[in-house]
Design a protein around this motif. Structure first.
Motif, mmCIF file in Angstrom:
data_model
loop_
_atom_site.group_PDB
_atom_site.id
_atom_site.type_symbol
_atom_site.label_atom_id
_atom_site.label_comp_id
_atom_site.label_asym_id
_atom_site.label_seq_id
_atom_site.Cartn_x
_atom_site.Cartn_y
_atom_site.Cartn_z
ATOM 1 N N ASP B 289 0.814 -1.221 0.000
ATOM 2 C CA ASP B 289 0.000 0.000 0.000
ATOM 3 C C ASP B 289 0.849 1.272 0.000
ATOM 4 O O ASP B 289 0.301 2.369 -0.042
ATOM 5 C CB ASP B 289 -0.910 0.021 1.249
ATOM 6 N N LEU B 290 2.168 1.126 0.068
ATOM 7 C CA LEU B 290 3.030 2.303 0.203
ATOM 8 C C LEU B 290 3.744 2.689 -1.095
ATOM 9 O O LEU B 290 4.840 3.232 -1.060
ATOM 10 C CB LEU B 290 4.060 2.082 1.326
ATOM 11 N N GLY B 291 3.119 2.375 -2.234
ATOM 12 C CA GLY B 291 3.663 2.836 -3.517
ATOM 13 C C GLY B 291 3.397 4.322 -3.670
ATOM 14 O O GLY B 291 2.271 4.759 -3.453
ATOM 15 N N PHE B 292 4.435 5.100 -4.054
ATOM 16 C CA PHE B 292 4.241 6.556 -4.149
ATOM 17 C C PHE B 292 3.233 6.922 -5.234
ATOM 18 O O PHE B 292 2.428 7.822 -5.068
ATOM 19 C CB PHE B 292 5.567 7.260 -4.454
ATOM 20 N N ASP B 293 3.300 6.206 -6.358
ATOM 21 C CA ASP B 293 2.488 6.616 -7.502
ATOM 22 C C ASP B 293 1.261 5.740 -7.710
ATOM 23 O O ASP B 293 0.228 6.204 -8.176
ATOM 24 C CB ASP B 293 3.344 6.593 -8.767
ATOM 25 N N TYR B 294 1.384 4.468 -7.394
ATOM 26 C CA TYR B 294 0.235 3.574 -7.571
ATOM 27 C C TYR B 294 0.404 2.362 -6.669
ATOM 28 O O TYR B 294 1.476 2.135 -6.098
ATOM 29 C CB TYR B 294 0.074 3.156 -9.030
ATOM 30 N N ARG B 295 -0.653 1.577 -6.543
ATOM 31 C CA ARG B 295 -0.670 0.381 -5.721
ATOM 32 C C ARG B 295 -0.420 -0.808 -6.664
ATOM 33 O O ARG B 295 -1.325 -1.210 -7.410
ATOM 34 C CB ARG B 295 -2.044 0.248 -5.078
ATOM 35 N N PRO B 296 0.785 -1.368 -6.681
ATOM 36 C CA PRO B 296 1.054 -2.459 -7.606
ATOM 37 C C PRO B 296 0.338 -3.750 -7.165
ATOM 38 O O PRO B 296 0.107 -3.952 -5.969
ATOM 39 C CB PRO B 296 2.570 -2.652 -7.513
ATOM 40 N N GLU B 297 -0.007 -4.586 -8.112
ATOM 41 C CA GLU B 297 -0.662 -5.848 -7.779
ATOM 42 C C GLU B 297 0.330 -6.774 -7.085
ATOM 43 O O GLU B 297 1.501 -6.845 -7.466
ATOM 44 C CB GLU B 297 -1.162 -6.575 -9.035
ATOM 45 N N PRO B 298 -0.145 -7.539 -6.107
ATOM 46 C CA PRO B 298 0.686 -8.614 -5.562
ATOM 47 C C PRO B 298 0.801 -9.747 -6.591
ATOM 48 O O PRO B 298 0.057 -9.785 -7.581
ATOM 49 C CB PRO B 298 -0.113 -9.103 -4.343
ATOM 50 N N ILE B 299 1.716 -10.671 -6.350
ATOM 51 C CA ILE B 299 1.846 -11.841 -7.222
ATOM 52 C C ILE B 299 0.518 -12.590 -7.289
ATOM 53 O O ILE B 299 0.111 -13.078 -8.340
ATOM 54 C CB ILE B 299 2.962 -12.785 -6.690
ATOM 55 N N ARG B 300 -0.154 -12.631 -6.149
ATOM 56 C CA ARG B 300 -1.427 -13.365 -6.072
ATOM 57 C C ARG B 300 -2.425 -12.925 -7.147
ATOM 58 O O ARG B 300 -3.238 -13.723 -7.604
ATOM 59 C CB ARG B 300 -2.024 -13.165 -4.678
ATOM 60 N N SER B 301 -2.360 -11.653 -7.565
ATOM 61 C CA SER B 301 -3.278 -11.165 -8.594
ATOM 62 C C SER B 301 -3.107 -11.921 -9.908
ATOM 63 O O SER B 301 -4.012 -11.969 -10.735
ATOM 64 C CB SER B 301 -3.045 -9.674 -8.859
ATOM 65 N N PHE B 302 -1.910 -12.482 -10.092
ATOM 66 C CA PHE B 302 -1.621 -13.152 -11.366
ATOM 67 C C PHE B 302 -1.581 -14.668 -11.231
ATOM 68 O O PHE B 302 -1.271 -15.366 -12.180
ATOM 69 C CB PHE B 302 -0.274 -12.662 -11.914
ATOM 70 N N ASP B 303 -1.857 -15.151 -10.035
ATOM 71 C CA ASP B 303 -1.723 -16.579 -9.777
ATOM 72 C C ASP B 303 -3.036 -17.287 -10.131
ATOM 73 O O ASP B 303 -4.022 -17.186 -9.401
ATOM 74 C CB ASP B 303 -1.366 -16.793 -8.297
ATOM 75 N N ARG B 304 -3.021 -18.019 -11.234
ATOM 76 C CA ARG B 304 -4.242 -18.707 -11.674
ATOM 77 C C ARG B 304 -4.385 -20.072 -11.022
ATOM 78 O O ARG B 304 -5.327 -20.799 -11.268
ATOM 79 C CB ARG B 304 -4.217 -18.874 -13.197
ATOM 80 N N HIS B 305 -3.399 -20.473 -10.204
ATOM 81 C CA HIS B 305 -3.393 -21.852 -9.690
ATOM 82 C C HIS B 305 -3.502 -21.934 -8.166
ATOM 83 O O HIS B 305 -3.299 -22.989 -7.593
ATOM 84 C CB HIS B 305 -2.121 -22.554 -10.148
ATOM 85 N N ASP B 306 -3.770 -20.802 -7.500
ATOM 86 C CA ASP B 306 -3.998 -20.792 -6.047
ATOM 87 C C ASP B 306 -2.799 -21.317 -5.247
ATOM 88 O O ASP B 306 -2.960 -22.054 -4.274
ATOM 89 C CB ASP B 306 -5.270 -21.612 -5.727
ATOM 90 N N ASN B 307 -1.607 -20.934 -5.637
ATOM 91 C CA ASN B 307 -0.416 -21.339 -4.886
ATOM 92 C C ASN B 307 0.161 -20.214 -4.026
ATOM 93 O O ASN B 307 1.163 -20.410 -3.360
ATOM 94 C CB ASN B 307 0.674 -21.815 -5.850
ATOM 95 N N THR B 308 -0.466 -19.038 -4.063
ATOM 96 C CA THR B 308 0.097 -17.886 -3.351
ATOM 97 C C THR B 308 -0.691 -17.565 -2.078
ATOM 98 O O THR B 308 -1.917 -17.486 -2.114
ATOM 99 C CB THR B 308 0.105 -16.635 -4.264
#
Lengths: 475, 475
Positions: B289-308
């Motif tokens: 949540d501490l990105g100066f310009d934007y809130r980057p996605e966590p890895i989990r946002s891209f994890d299609r296999h529920d391993n995160t």
């Protein structure tokens, strides 16, 4: 050892039984009568009778008195502890379902959550005001910095002061704050034991400890406990002579589930054993403040060798929501406990702990305890009245002098785990005996609590539970 | 893989360097110029440059731009990461002294405690009012009952809502509340790993994780991380091909100590690797949540296999005193995590969590974050201005786009652990590089934080620290 008055009383009474002055099943004179006869304090007579009960010479019946042990005709049966006094060390296996039961049982209520508990309490309003004030004071600094791992100095100072009053001479430096007694036990067992070590516990034992032992891959050896006096030093010694134990977890004051209170002499003897046999006593003293008549000393009060670590919390005496427990460390494990706390949770909340500290320092906790003890005793009596008047089947229990619960033995034909599931369908929570041991020896027991007021709804639940038990009991 | 625009840019720029259009040490055109030249978005150019930096084709200088890597004349030197990209698995050994340093360093301040932090904050006053209100509401029931192990439904609902906004589609049932991110990491590692398992971490790594690995007797393999982009999927794959790892702990967004931000493509690639190589990604997203310009996605946002599994808390973004963290579980480990939480601490505080929940639902957290990000960026700039103007010795660092700290490399002759001790005698806290690895490769690094306002006292401390470094630096 033969200097104690109670030992003289035991000798005299035992002889009367041998001489058949009193027969098996016969009621012996009341404590008051015996106290007069032997010119001894009531508490001395009580100690003698409890010891004779632990040795199966006498048995006690709720609100009736002590009887010579044997067969007798009434609607209850004696507590049959196994003749084998201890188990052999083995890994703990807690079935999955128990985690669910645990989560529901921790509140000691016959209902799954606060359905019947909407009234407010003066002491809680006051506690909340103290915490609120602490939150407002210097809030930016508290939000920006972590407390040191041991937690608020002010709260530790107040706790040290309380312990001084029960002959435990410690400074705030000996105390590590945690977020509850379960957390204290977890951190302490993690510090004192390595995978594969053996830990001795009372049997029946607190299920929370059994689960920690399983998670940490420790072996458990169970030591039979009397429902009135807990485990005896002789049995602990027998275990230590046979096996190398790292720690012994004991709840000497009003243990769950039995409410047993370990006699002073046993506390002294176990403290000495820890020194001669090189193990740590992990003393779960969470119920210590809940003695109806007085606050008994923990084992630590008698430990001259610094082998006892106390785990406790305010969850049973003040509030579960403040999540505040502590560890009274010994020198040997203090640094290790602090390190494990640090890596387990970094720090404790400062505001909450400072609020509790001023609540304590202004005497509110002490005043609250006086009321609480009175209330608990009344609630126990209401519960027993209800049971006596309505339960028409075989059951037995001992009347505790403190704590939150009684340990009820039902007919051996009743599987209380199955009873638990049936009761849940009616919205009733019981704590089945199976939770309190790594074996199945308590499968026909339940823990019943008097932690909550016996309101109409709770009375009703207790009667419904009675009907379920009756259906399952032999005629 | 050749479809990405940034790859085209890398190819073009690399060719210019090969053709000696730009020489070693020469500054290449600015991001704005390159963006125009390639008709590409600035963020695309930045991705290309960061990748070239990670490959040691370019290096960046704070507020100056990108240069062709090699020897150059100024008061800093390039970051020399080892050529061996990963270590071999081995047990963690954290020296005793580090527990003390950790306890002091967790607040990210140059002072040991809140000496210079007495002002109040509107958002904290508001948060305290919300918690106070929750404490007053139904206080008896809260004091008498434990929350279910997963914690307040209302707070989990608010967290699930926040995650939906960054493409993580979860329900409150996926979330388990904890008492901080360290606690989340402890519970998650306990659930996912058994003694002797191997866990991969970034190098430099968060020291809290290294200590948990030591306590749980897990082996660690360290994967070299770029100071701007974190670890690369290629290196993680190399590790997985060689060893069976149970978990990989990654802080993809503004990791401590470097402040690195892992590019989107690397996040996607690592999520895929977890599926093909059967390990769990334990994602420490506490700085997300501490990105100066934007809130980057966590890895989990891209994890299609529920391993995160995400571990996080409000300690860095809202308050350390509320002791509130959480775990976004995956299906595989959810039950186990809840069980371990139960036996570790039984329950979470209900009032505090319900107070945070209403604070979130009324939008106060969101508004607070906007201010906090602005403030952090300003504080970073103040710190950099101070350093640039006053530090007259060799040092190097990268400018992060979020988080709380910079990772400063000093001359290899400076032992920052000894510097730590000297600074402590002047009441100054630094976090020495030694904490961030199981090896000694970062013994000449320090972590410096901009979490606190650069008041006169902190400025003074930073200058004093600079003097100490200068004395130890080669002339």
């Amino acid at each position: 050892m033969s200097n104690f008055k109670y030992e003289y009383i035991i000798k005299e009474l035992s002889e009367k039984i041998s001489r058949k002055e009193w027969h098996v099943g016969e009621r012996i004179p009341s404590i008051r009568q015996l106290s007069r006869e032997f010119s001894a304090a009531k508490v001395t007579v009580q100690t003698a009778l409890q010891k004779m009960e632990a040795s199966h010479i006498l048995y006690s019946k709720a609100r009736s008195g002590y009887y010579v042990e044997g067969e007798y005709q009434n609607n209850s049966q004696t507590l049959h502890y196994e003749t084998i006094r201890t188990s052999i060390p083995r890994p703990v296996k807690v079935p999955e379902i128990f985690y669910d039961i645990m989560a529901k049982s921790a509140a000691f209520d016959i209902f799954p959550s606060g359905e019947d508990s909407t009234q407010s309490s003066t002491h809680l309003d006051l506690l909340n005001r103290h915490i609120g004030r602490a939150m407002r004071c210097n809030s930016k600094a508290k939000a920006d910095y972590y407390a040191m791992p041991e937690g608020s100095f002010e709260l530790r100072k107040q706790l040290a002061y309380i312990y001084k009053q029960i002959a435990i001479d410690i400074t705030p430096e000996n105390i590590c704050l945690t977020n509850g007694c379960q957390n204290s036990l977890y951190l302490t067992l993690s510090a004192c034991c390595n995978e594969g070590d053996t830990v001795a516990v009372e049997s029946p034992a607190f299920y929370g400890v059994l689960q920690i032992l399983q998670q940490l891959k420790l072996n458990v050896v169970e030591i039979n406990a009397s429902a009135t006096q807990g485990i005896s030093a002789i049995d602990v010694k027998a275990v230590c002579d046979k096996w190398q134990i790292s720690a012994c977890v004991i709840s000497a004051n009003f243990a769950t589930p039995t409410g047993a209170l370990m006699p002073r002499e046993e506390k002294i003897a176990i403290a000495e054993l820890a020194a001669t046999h090189n193990f740590t006593i992990i003393e779960d003293d969470i119920y210590g403040d809940l003695g109806f008549d007085y606050r008994p000393e923990p084992i630590r009060s008698f430990d001259r060798h610094d082998n006892t670590i106390i785990c406790s919390s305010f969850s049973k005496s003040l509030s579960r929501d403040i999540r505040t427990g502590w560890i009274v460390c010994n020198d040997k494990y203090k640094e290790k406990i602090l390190r494990i706390k640090l890596l387990n949770q970094l720090a404790s909340p400062i505001s909450v702990h400072e609020g509790i500290a001023t609540f304590l320092s202004e005497g509110h906790y002490k005043r609250h305890l006086i009321n609480l003890r009175k209330t608990l005793k009344q609630q126990l009596n209401s519960m027993l009245d209800l049971i006596h008047a309505n339960w028409q089947f075989q059951y037995d229990y001992r009347v505790p002098n403190g704590g939150l619960c009684i340990w009820v033995e039902l007919s051996r034909r009743i599987d209380t785990l199955s009873l638990y599931h049936e009761a849940m369908t009616q919205g009733i929570v019981i704590t089945p005996g199976r939770l309190f041991s790594n074996s199945k020896r308590f499968d026909h027991h339940i823990r019943l609590s008097f932690a909550h007021a016996y309101t109409f709804k709770r009375k009703d639940a207790l009667l419904t539970l009675g009907k379920m038990c009756k259906q399952r009991s032999p005629i």
